[in-house]
Design a protein around this motif. Structure first.
Motif, mmCIF file in Angstrom:
data_model
loop_
_atom_site.group_PDB
_atom_site.id
_atom_site.type_symbol
_atom_site.label_atom_id
_atom_site.label_comp_id
_atom_site.label_asym_id
_atom_site.label_seq_id
_atom_site.Cartn_x
_atom_site.Cartn_y
_atom_site.Cartn_z
ATOM 1 N N GLY A 1 52.014 18.254 21.770
ATOM 2 C CA GLY A 1 51.315 17.154 22.421
ATOM 3 C C GLY A 1 49.875 17.501 22.726
ATOM 4 N N VAL A 2 49.645 18.713 23.219
ATOM 5 C CA VAL A 2 48.280 19.165 23.499
ATOM 6 C C VAL A 2 47.493 19.260 22.193
ATOM 7 C CG1 VAL A 2 46.870 21.039 24.432
ATOM 8 C CG2 VAL A 2 49.020 20.410 25.564
ATOM 9 N N LEU A 3 48.118 19.799 21.149
ATOM 10 C CA LEU A 3 47.458 19.953 19.853
ATOM 11 C C LEU A 3 46.943 18.617 19.327
ATOM 12 C CD1 LEU A 3 46.842 21.736 17.332
ATOM 13 C CD2 LEU A 3 49.145 21.193 16.536
ATOM 14 N N VAL A 4 47.781 17.606 19.346
ATOM 15 C CA VAL A 4 47.374 16.287 18.831
ATOM 16 C C VAL A 4 46.233 15.720 19.658
ATOM 17 C CG1 VAL A 4 48.134 13.910 18.506
ATOM 18 C CG2 VAL A 4 49.630 15.794 17.827
ATOM 19 N N ARG A 5 46.351 15.812 20.979
ATOM 20 C CA ARG A 5 45.312 15.264 21.854
ATOM 21 C C ARG A 5 43.988 16.013 21.680
ATOM 22 N NH1 ARG A 5 45.216 12.979 27.134
ATOM 23 N NH2 ARG A 5 43.026 12.814 27.765
ATOM 24 N N MET A 6 44.035 17.332 21.635
ATOM 25 C CA MET A 6 42.807 18.120 21.571
ATOM 26 C C MET A 6 42.142 18.029 20.205
ATOM 27 S SD MET A 6 42.341 19.824 24.495
ATOM 28 C CE MET A 6 41.544 21.349 24.109
ATOM 29 N N SER A 7 42.929 17.844 19.159
ATOM 30 C CA SER A 7 42.349 17.783 17.818
ATOM 31 C C SER A 7 41.461 16.563 17.634
ATOM 32 C CB SER A 7 43.454 17.786 16.762
ATOM 33 O OG SER A 7 44.244 16.604 16.848
ATOM 34 N N ALA A 8 41.607 15.567 18.501
ATOM 35 C CA ALA A 8 40.799 14.350 18.408
ATOM 36 C C ALA A 8 39.468 14.475 19.143
ATOM 37 C CB ALA A 8 41.583 13.158 18.958
ATOM 38 N N ARG A 9 39.279 15.583 19.859
ATOM 39 C CA ARG A 9 38.043 15.761 20.628
ATOM 40 C C ARG A 9 37.024 16.547 19.799
ATOM 41 N NH1 ARG A 9 38.712 17.093 26.937
ATOM 42 N NH2 ARG A 9 36.571 17.675 26.468
ATOM 43 N N PHE A 10 35.889 15.906 19.531
ATOM 44 C CA PHE A 10 34.874 16.529 18.687
ATOM 45 C C PHE A 10 34.007 17.518 19.459
ATOM 46 C CE2 PHE A 10 36.106 12.808 16.320
ATOM 47 C CZ PHE A 10 36.084 13.250 15.008
ATOM 48 N N ASP A 11 34.168 17.561 20.788
ATOM 49 C CA ASP A 11 33.392 18.512 21.584
ATOM 50 C C ASP A 11 34.137 19.836 21.766
ATOM 51 O OD1 ASP A 11 35.319 17.191 23.137
ATOM 52 O OD2 ASP A 11 34.244 17.573 24.997
ATOM 53 N N ILE A 12 35.305 19.971 21.130
ATOM 54 C CA ILE A 12 36.117 21.170 21.301
ATOM 55 C C ILE A 12 36.459 21.779 19.936
ATOM 56 C CG2 ILE A 12 38.424 21.986 21.955
ATOM 57 C CD1 ILE A 12 38.272 20.205 24.391
ATOM 58 N N GLU A 13 36.264 23.088 19.818
ATOM 59 C CA GLU A 13 36.738 23.845 18.661
ATOM 60 C C GLU A 13 38.071 24.468 19.053
ATOM 61 O OE1 GLU A 13 33.887 26.456 16.676
ATOM 62 O OE2 GLU A 13 32.342 25.600 17.972
ATOM 63 N N LEU A 14 39.130 24.026 18.422
ATOM 64 C CA LEU A 14 40.473 24.423 18.829
ATOM 65 C C LEU A 14 41.082 25.397 17.842
ATOM 66 C CD1 LEU A 14 42.858 23.981 20.809
ATOM 67 C CD2 LEU A 14 43.637 22.149 19.296
ATOM 68 N N THR A 15 41.578 26.513 18.378
ATOM 69 C CA THR A 15 42.405 27.439 17.615
ATOM 70 C C THR A 15 43.819 27.336 18.156
ATOM 71 O OG1 THR A 15 40.594 28.979 17.199
ATOM 72 C CG2 THR A 15 42.834 29.835 16.996
ATOM 73 N N ALA A 16 44.768 27.065 17.280
ATOM 74 C CA ALA A 16 46.162 26.888 17.684
ATOM 75 C C ALA A 16 46.987 28.054 17.176
ATOM 76 C CB ALA A 16 46.714 25.572 17.140
ATOM 77 N N ALA A 17 47.726 28.694 18.084
ATOM 78 C CA ALA A 17 48.585 29.823 17.725
ATOM 79 C C ALA A 17 50.026 29.344 17.625
ATOM 80 C CB ALA A 17 48.460 30.930 18.769
ATOM 81 N N PHE A 18 50.677 29.655 16.499
ATOM 82 C CA PHE A 18 52.040 29.228 16.231
ATOM 83 C C PHE A 18 52.933 30.447 16.054
ATOM 84 C CE2 PHE A 18 49.104 26.182 14.416
ATOM 85 C CZ PHE A 18 49.599 24.951 14.812
ATOM 86 N N ARG A 19 54.199 30.300 16.382
ATOM 87 C CA ARG A 19 55.163 31.347 16.064
ATOM 88 C C ARG A 19 55.542 31.288 14.592
ATOM 89 N NH1 ARG A 19 60.718 31.330 19.306
ATOM 90 N NH2 ARG A 19 60.964 29.461 18.027
ATOM 91 N N LYS A 20 55.565 30.071 14.044
ATOM 92 C CA LYS A 20 55.835 29.893 12.615
ATOM 93 C C LYS A 20 54.980 28.735 12.122
ATOM 94 C CE LYS A 20 59.963 27.191 13.793
ATOM 95 N NZ LYS A 20 61.426 27.061 13.619
ATOM 96 N N PRO A 21 54.618 28.700 10.851
ATOM 97 C CA PRO A 21 53.709 27.677 10.343
ATOM 98 C C PRO A 21 54.266 26.260 10.514
ATOM 99 C CG PRO A 21 53.984 29.457 8.761
ATOM 100 C CD PRO A 21 55.024 29.666 9.822
ATOM 101 N N LEU A 22 53.368 25.307 10.745
ATOM 102 C CA LEU A 22 53.741 23.901 10.795
ATOM 103 C C LEU A 22 53.535 23.267 9.425
ATOM 104 C CD1 LEU A 22 52.286 22.454 14.131
ATOM 105 C CD2 LEU A 22 54.613 23.160 13.643
#
Length: 320
Positions: free
Chosen positions: A15-36
């Motif tokens: 949920g956080v990933l989807v919301r944050m990915s829409a913000r152009f003022d944020i560079e997001l790095t997402a850490a996963f236990r296994k690939p999506l």
């Protein structure tokens, strides 16, 4: 602003990933236990095999301003570990504090920790809700591990100056929810008669959209620094009310039988389901006035809107 999100493949993390990915003022790095299979655009993704005291986060923390730590060993109803507390501590305490120490050393300004209401306890007297600054009283290994992580983070904040924000959600529901909430929807959709028509408890819940909105608010809100927040939808329901309103969202009339609480508790004890009975019949309320007032925050999604979204996803994905 550069943000590192852990646990990005989990229910809250997605949920956080989807919301944050829409913000152009944020560079997001997402850490996963296994690939999506599906990764939002503009998100840098890294697979991290595990979360423990030995995980090396240095590459992912380079020039990061804030960490949102959703990754955890989650609470399970029937834990089969011979020593559950030790297993929870490896991930939720040692893994969290290892990440936080590396974050502080890398110059991260703020660390947001997704904890649990279980740090407060398991139940409340009706209309006497938990408050954010109440003494902790966890009763199970998961809650104890989250409390110990909170204590370690506060000590680290005092030592290093890195700001720590602690968020304790109640039961989170929304599109894709699993466990007991998913079972409840299946029962209602099939029209199964349920013996929960006379339960007068009060329980706080939080829609995924509301929790995510608070997490995002805490990324840079100046008043959030070094605070602990409880979060809910701001409307508490009895189990009976929840089933009726969930039935409406599913387009089904809930078939509820008015069985007295005491009989339900006796039956649950005979079947070895005391914990489930406590969740269905007991009360657990939280007071979110501190969250509202300090952050000028209001849950943006109503209970009925959140239930409709949850039901829509269920009908699309699960209903046969």
């Amino acid at each position: 602003m550069r943000v590192l999100l852990t646990g990005a493949s989990g229910f809250v993390g997605r949920g956080v990933l989807v919301r944050m990915s829409a913000r152009f003022d944020i560079e997001l790095t997402a850490a996963f236990r296994k690939p999506l299979q599906v990764i939002p655009e503009r998100v840098s993704c890294e697979v991290v095999g595990g979360l423990d005291a030995g995980t090396d986060w240095r590459k992912l923390l380079d020039r990061v301003d804030a960490v949102i730590h959703c990754a955890a060993r989650v609470h399970v109803m029937n834990d089969t570990s011979s020593d559950p507390l030790t297993e929870f501590r490896k991930v939720n305490v040692d893994g969290t504090l290892n990440l936080a120490r590396q974050a502080a050393a890398a110059g991260v300004r703020r660390f947001i920790f997704i904890s649990s209401i279980k740090v407060n306890g398991e139940d409340t007297t009706p209309n006497q809700p938990y408050k954010a600054d109440d003494d902790s009283a966890p009763l199970d290994p998961y809650g104890i591990s989250k409390m110990e992580a909170e204590q370690g983070l506060r000590a680290l904040a005092a030592e290093t100056g890195m700001e720590v924000v602690i968020i304790r959600p109640v039961l989170v529901y929304g599109p894709g929810v699993k466990a007991n909430f998913l079972s409840m929807m299946r029962w209602l959709h099939k029209g199964v008669p349920l013996p929960f028509g006379a339960i007068h408890n009060r329980r706080s819940l939080v829609a995924l959209g509301n929790l995510v909105d608070l997490i995002v608010t805490c990324i840079d809100h100046p008043a959030a620094a070094n605070q602990t927040f409880l979060v809910s939808d701001g409307e508490d329901l009895s189990t009976t009310e929840l089933l009726r309103r969930m039935g409406t969202a599913l387009g089904k009339q809930a078939r509820l039988l008015p069985v007295p609480n005491r009989l339900l508790e006796v039956g649950a004890t005979i079947l070895g389901k005391q914990a489930l009975a406590q969740r269905l019949c007991g009360s657990l309320q939280v007071d979110i006035s501190k969250t509202r007032e300090l952050l000028s925050w209001t849950p943006p999604v109503s209970v009925d809107e959140a239930l409709r979204k949850t039901a829509k996803h269920f009908l699309e994905q699960h209903a046969k």
